[in-house]
Scaffold this motif. Structure first.
Motif, PDB file in Angstrom:
ATOM      1  N   PRO A  18       1.089  -0.804   0.130  1.00 21.93           N
ATOM      2  CA  PRO A  18      -0.250  -0.106   0.014  1.00 21.93           C
ATOM      3  C   PRO A  18       0.962   1.476   0.120  1.00 21.93           C
ATOM      4  CG  PRO A  18      -0.303  -0.569   2.338  1.00 21.93           C
ATOM      5  CD  PRO A  18       0.774  -2.031   1.461  1.00 21.93           C
ATOM      6  N   PHE A  19       1.927   1.039   0.127  1.00 23.76           N
ATOM      7  CA  PHE A  19       3.349   2.570   0.634  1.00 23.76           C
ATOM      8  C   PHE A  19       3.664   2.355  -1.372  1.00 23.76           C
ATOM      9  CE2 PHE A  19       3.110  -0.259   4.883  1.00 23.76           C
ATOM     10  CZ  PHE A  19       2.681   1.027   5.190  1.00 23.76           C
ATOM     11  N   ALA A  20       3.305   1.742  -1.964  1.00 25.75           N
ATOM     12  CA  ALA A  20       4.384   2.486  -3.093  1.00 25.75           C
ATOM     13  C   ALA A  20       4.361   3.663  -3.926  1.00 25.75           C
ATOM     14  CB  ALA A  20       3.825   1.478  -4.584  1.00 25.75           C
ATOM     15  N   ALA A  21       3.293   4.265  -3.873  1.00 23.39           N
ATOM     16  CA  ALA A  21       2.813   5.611  -3.940  1.00 23.39           C
ATOM     17  C   ALA A  21       3.760   6.301  -3.765  1.00 23.39           C
ATOM     18  CB  ALA A  21       1.316   6.278  -4.205  1.00 23.39           C
ATOM     19  N   LEU A  22       4.417   6.537  -1.994  1.00 25.15           N
ATOM     20  CA  LEU A  22       4.903   6.874  -1.156  1.00 25.15           C
ATOM     21  C   LEU A  22       6.854   6.859  -1.865  1.00 25.15           C
ATOM     22  CD1 LEU A  22       4.209   5.830   2.288  1.00 25.15           C
ATOM     23  CD2 LEU A  22       3.607   7.923   0.673  1.00 25.15           C
ATOM     24  N   ALA A  23       7.424   6.296  -2.598  1.00 25.91           N
ATOM     25  CA  ALA A  23       8.451   6.090  -3.083  1.00 25.91           C
ATOM     26  C   ALA A  23       8.944   7.088  -3.733  1.00 25.91           C
ATOM     27  CB  ALA A  23       8.254   4.616  -3.990  1.00 25.91           C
ATOM     28  N   PRO A  24      10.234   7.371  -3.595  1.00 25.93           N
ATOM     29  CA  PRO A  24      10.490   8.429  -4.430  1.00 25.93           C
ATOM     30  C   PRO A  24      10.547   8.472  -6.233  1.00 25.93           C
ATOM     31  CG  PRO A  24      12.104   8.178  -3.203  1.00 25.93           C
ATOM     32  CD  PRO A  24      10.924   7.097  -3.304  1.00 25.93           C
ATOM     33  N   ASP A  25      10.314   7.367  -6.280  1.00 25.28           N
ATOM     34  CA  ASP A  25      10.398   7.333  -8.700  1.00 25.28           C
ATOM     35  C   ASP A  25       8.900   6.585  -8.454  1.00 25.28           C
ATOM     36  OD1 ASP A  25      11.052   5.097  -6.972  1.00 25.28           O
ATOM     37  OD2 ASP A  25      12.091   4.504  -8.684  1.00 25.28           O
ATOM     38  N   SER A  26       8.166   7.067  -7.717  1.00 27.99           N
ATOM     39  CA  SER A  26       6.671   6.484  -8.031  1.00 27.99           C
ATOM     40  C   SER A  26       6.387   7.071  -8.803  1.00 27.99           C
ATOM     41  CB  SER A  26       6.033   6.852  -6.885  1.00 27.99           C
ATOM     42  OG  SER A  26       4.042   6.039  -7.026  1.00 27.99           O
ATOM     43  N   PRO A  27       5.705   6.682 -10.142  1.00 27.56           N
ATOM     44  CA  PRO A  27       4.414   6.914 -11.549  1.00 27.56           C
ATOM     45  C   PRO A  27       3.900   7.825 -11.268  1.00 27.56           C
ATOM     46  CG  PRO A  27       3.958   4.754 -11.274  1.00 27.56           C
ATOM     47  CD  PRO A  27       5.051   5.316 -10.247  1.00 27.56           C
ATOM     48  N   GLY A  28       3.165   8.390  -9.971  1.00 27.75           N
ATOM     49  CA  GLY A  28       2.464   9.658  -9.440  1.00 27.75           C
ATOM     50  C   GLY A  28       0.979   8.452  -8.826  1.00 27.75           C
ATOM     51  N   LYS A  29       0.922   7.705  -9.310  1.00 22.93           N
ATOM     52  CA  LYS A  29      -0.542   7.306  -8.780  1.00 22.93           C
ATOM     53  C   LYS A  29      -0.557   7.624  -6.919  1.00 22.93           C
ATOM     54  CE  LYS A  29      -1.117   3.623 -12.214  1.00 22.93           C
ATOM     55  NZ  LYS A  29      -2.282   3.724 -12.446  1.00 22.93           N
ATOM     56  N   LYS A  30      -1.800   7.555  -6.826  1.00 19.95           N
ATOM     57  CA  LYS A  30      -1.923   7.535  -5.160  1.00 19.95           C
ATOM     58  C   LYS A  30      -2.274   5.955  -4.038  1.00 19.95           C
ATOM     59  CE  LYS A  30      -5.048  11.491  -6.045  1.00 19.95           C
ATOM     60  NZ  LYS A  30      -5.940  12.471  -5.499  1.00 19.95           N
ATOM     61  N   GLY A  31      -2.214   5.318  -5.234  1.00 19.29           N
ATOM     62  CA  GLY A  31      -2.505   3.414  -4.363  1.00 19.29           C
ATOM     63  C   GLY A  31      -1.208   3.108  -4.241  1.00 19.29           C
ATOM     64  N   GLY A  32      -2.125   1.480  -4.335  1.00 18.69           N
ATOM     65  CA  GLY A  32      -0.191   0.991  -3.966  1.00 18.69           C
ATOM     66  C   GLY A  32      -0.448   0.036  -5.285  1.00 18.69           C
ATOM     67  N   ARG A  33       0.178  -0.982  -4.885  1.00 19.49           N
ATOM     68  CA  ARG A  33       0.313  -2.409  -6.181  1.00 19.49           C
ATOM     69  C   ARG A  33       0.549  -3.173  -5.286  1.00 19.49           C
ATOM     70  NH1 ARG A  33       6.841   0.385  -7.102  1.00 19.49           N
ATOM     71  NH2 ARG A  33       7.745  -0.794  -5.529  1.00 19.49           N
ATOM     72  N   LEU A  34       0.381  -4.687  -6.021  1.00 17.35           N
ATOM     73  CA  LEU A  34       0.225  -5.869  -6.102  1.00 17.35           C
ATOM     74  C   LEU A  34       1.388  -6.798  -6.985  1.00 17.35           C
ATOM     75  CD1 LEU A  34      -1.090  -8.569  -4.867  1.00 17.35           C
ATOM     76  CD2 LEU A  34      -2.766  -8.451  -7.009  1.00 17.35           C
ATOM     77  N   LEU A  35       2.121  -7.169  -6.350  1.00 22.57           N
ATOM     78  CA  LEU A  35       3.463  -7.881  -6.599  1.00 22.57           C
ATOM     79  C   LEU A  35       3.069  -9.585  -6.689  1.00 22.57           C
ATOM     80  CD1 LEU A  35       5.723  -5.939  -5.301  1.00 22.57           C
ATOM     81  CD2 LEU A  35       4.621  -5.509  -7.079  1.00 22.57           C
ATOM     82  N   LEU A  36       2.638  -9.754  -7.595  1.00 21.92           N
ATOM     83  CA  LEU A  36       3.063 -11.496  -8.151  1.00 21.92           C
ATOM     84  C   LEU A  36       4.680 -12.160  -8.225  1.00 21.92           C
ATOM     85  CD1 LEU A  36      -0.088 -11.865  -9.814  1.00 21.92           C
ATOM     86  CD2 LEU A  36      -0.188 -12.359  -7.170  1.00 21.92           C
ATOM     87  N   VAL A  37       5.106 -12.924  -7.470  1.00 22.86           N
ATOM     88  CA  VAL A  37       6.072 -13.233  -7.887  1.00 22.86           C
ATOM     89  C   VAL A  37       6.221 -14.122  -8.466  1.00 22.86           C
ATOM     90  CG1 VAL A  37       9.195 -13.468  -6.487  1.00 22.86           C
ATOM     91  CG2 VAL A  37       7.013 -11.852  -5.480  1.00 22.86           C
TER      92      VAL A  37
END
Length: 380
Positions: free
Chosen positions: A144-163
Motif C-alpha cells: 500500500p506504500f508504493a506511491a510514497l517511493a521517490p520514483d513513483s509514477p504518481g499513482k495514489k494507490g498501491g501495487r500488487l506484486l505477484l512473484v
C-alpha cells in the motif's frame, strides 16, 4: 541557515542506508528460480495476469465489498525475484527515510559518527541479504506504500506484486494443478488490494503507526547501527508475504528483533499493528478458502499440501524465519482467520464489514483472541 541545516540533515539521513546497494545485493544473491523457456515464461505471466483479474469477482462475491468493482487506483505487476526485492527496497526507503531524518535531527552527533559511505553500504548489504532470502519465499504482496517511493509514477494507490518464479516453484513442489494454485494465491493477494480500497484511510493509519513504532525502536536501541539494522529487519519481516507456514512448535521469541521494544507506548502500538495485520491476513485466508470445488476443483488438496510443506523445512530456513519474525507472522494468519470466521458466523459478512469503516472499528489484539468482545463493542 536553518534551510541549510535541514538540507544537511536530510543528506546525512539519506546516506545511512544505501538502498540501491541493498537492491543490487539482493539481485546478486537470490537465485532466478525454475528454469523455463521464454515461451513458458510468457505463458505463465499471461496466465497469472488473467487469473489475477478473474479472482477479483470472486473476492467481491465472497466479501460483499463494493470496492472490488473499482480498483483503478492500484496496479498489478507480475515480477521476478530481483524485481520484488527492488520494489521493496524502494518502499522501505520511503518508510524509513523520514525516521532516519528524525534521527539525524535529534541525534546529530551519533549520525555524524556513523554516517559514512562504508556504513551505509554495509547496512545496505545487510538489508539486501534479508531481501534475497524473502525474495525466494514470497509469492505475492500488496504494497500500500508504493506511491510514497521517490520514483513513483504518481499513482495514489498501491501495487500488487505477484512473484512468478515462487508461485511456479511452489506449485511444482506441491505437485498441484497450476491454474488452480495460481487462482488460489491470487484470491489471497487481491483480497488485500480490496481491503485497502474499501478502507482508503487504512494506509495512512498504518503508516503513522509504523513510523511511531519505528522511531521508538531507533530511539531506544543501544547503538545507531543496531537501530538501523533492526528497523530494516522489522520492515522486511512485515513484508514476509503469503508463503510462510508454521514449521515447528513455539518460535524462539528471543530471536525476534521486535523484542527490542521495551517502552509501554511502543508495546501498545506493536499490539495494535499486530492486531491489524492479523485481521488483514486472516481475512485474506478466509476468502481464499471460501471458494469450493466448482471454482477451484483441487482446493482441498492445495490447502492440505501447502500446510504440510512446513514440516519438511531445513534448520537454516527455520532459523531465518525465527530471526525475521516470520513464525510470528504465521500466527497472525491463524489468529486472524479464527477471528474473521467467528464474527462472520455470528453476525454475517455485512456485520463483519463494519471493520473497514474507520480506524476505531479495528479489533484490538485482545478482541482478535476473543471475537465476542469486538462484536459487543460494535453493538452487533
Amino acid at each position: 541557515m536553518e534551510s541549510n541545516q535541514q538540507h544537511l540533515s536530510n543528506s546525512n539521513a539519506a546516506r545511512l542506508v544505501n538502498w540501491d546497494f541493498a537492491a543490487a545485493t539482493a539481485a546478486t544473491l537470490v537465485a532466478p528460480g525454475p528454469k523455463m523457456s521464454r515461451r513458458e515464461i510468457q505463458a505463465a505471466v499471461a496466465d497469472l495476469r488473467r487469473l489475477a483479474d478473474e479472482s477479483v469477482a470472486h473476492v467481491h462475491r465472497i466479501t460483499g465489498l463494493d470496492a472490488a468493482e473499482d480498483l483503478r487506483d492500484s496496479q498489478v505487476l507480475i515480477v521476478d525475484r530481483a524485481s520484488w526485492a527492488k520494489a521493496n527496497s524502494q518502499s522501505f526507503a520511503a518508510l524509513m527515510n523520514p525516521m532516519l531524518e528524525h534521527l539525524a535531527e535529534t541525534r546529530p552527533e551519533a549520525v555524524k559518527a556513523t554516517n559514512t559511505a562504508v556504513a551505509g553500504t554495509v547496512t545496505g548489504a545487510e538489508l539486501g541479504a534479508v531481501l534475497a532470502f524473502l525474495a525466494s519465499k514470497v509469492m505475492g504482496q500488496y504494497d500500500p506504500f508504493a506511491a510514497l517511493a521517490p520514483d513513483s509514477p504518481g499513482k495514489k494507490g498501491g501495487r500488487l506484486l505477484l512473484v512468478a518464479p515462487n508461485i511456479i516453484s511452489t506449485e511444482q513442489e506441491l505437485n498441484v494443478e497450476p491454474s488452480d494454485f495460481r487462482l488460489w494465491v491470487c484470491l489471497h493477494e487481491q483480497t488485500h488490494r480490496v481491503q485497502f480500497a474499501a478502507a482508503p484511510w487504512l494506509r495512512d493509519h498504518l503508516l503513522e503507526q509504523i513510523r511511531l513504532l519505528s522511531t521508538g525502536l531507533m530511539d531506544k536501541a543501544q547503538t545507531l547501527p543496531e537501530r538501523i539494522s533492526s528497523m530494516a529487519k522489522q520492515l522486511s519481516a512485515a513484508a514476509g508475504g503469503r508463503d510462510e507456514t508454521p514449521a515447528d512448535g513455539v518460535p524462539e521469541r528471543q530471536l525476534d528483533v521486535l523484542t527490542l521494544l521495551q517502552d509501554p507506548a511502543d508495546k501498545a502500538r506493536l499490539s495494535h499493528v499486530t492486531a491489524v495485520m492479523s485481521l488483514l491476513e486472516g481475512h485474506a485466508n478466509v476468502v481464499m478458502d471460501a471458494v469450493d470445488a466448482s471454482i477451484i476443483p483441487s482446493v482441498k488438496t492445495i490447502r492440505r499440501r501447502f500446510n504440510d510443506r512446513g514440516i519438511n523445512r531445513g534448520w537454516l530456513d527455520k532459523f531465518f524465519r525465527r530471526v525475521m519474525g516470520l513464525d510470528a507472522k504465521m500466527r497472525q494468519y491463524a489468529d486472524g482467520s479464527k477471528f474473521v470466521r467467528a464474527v462472520v458466523d455470528k453476525v454475517g459478512m455485512e456485520g463483519f464489514n463494519r471493520v473497514w469503516e474507520e480506524a476505531g472499528n479495528l479489533p484490538t489484539e485482545a478482541e482478535i483472541h476473543n471475537p465476542d468482545l469486538w462484536i459487543k463493542r460494535m453493538g452487533l
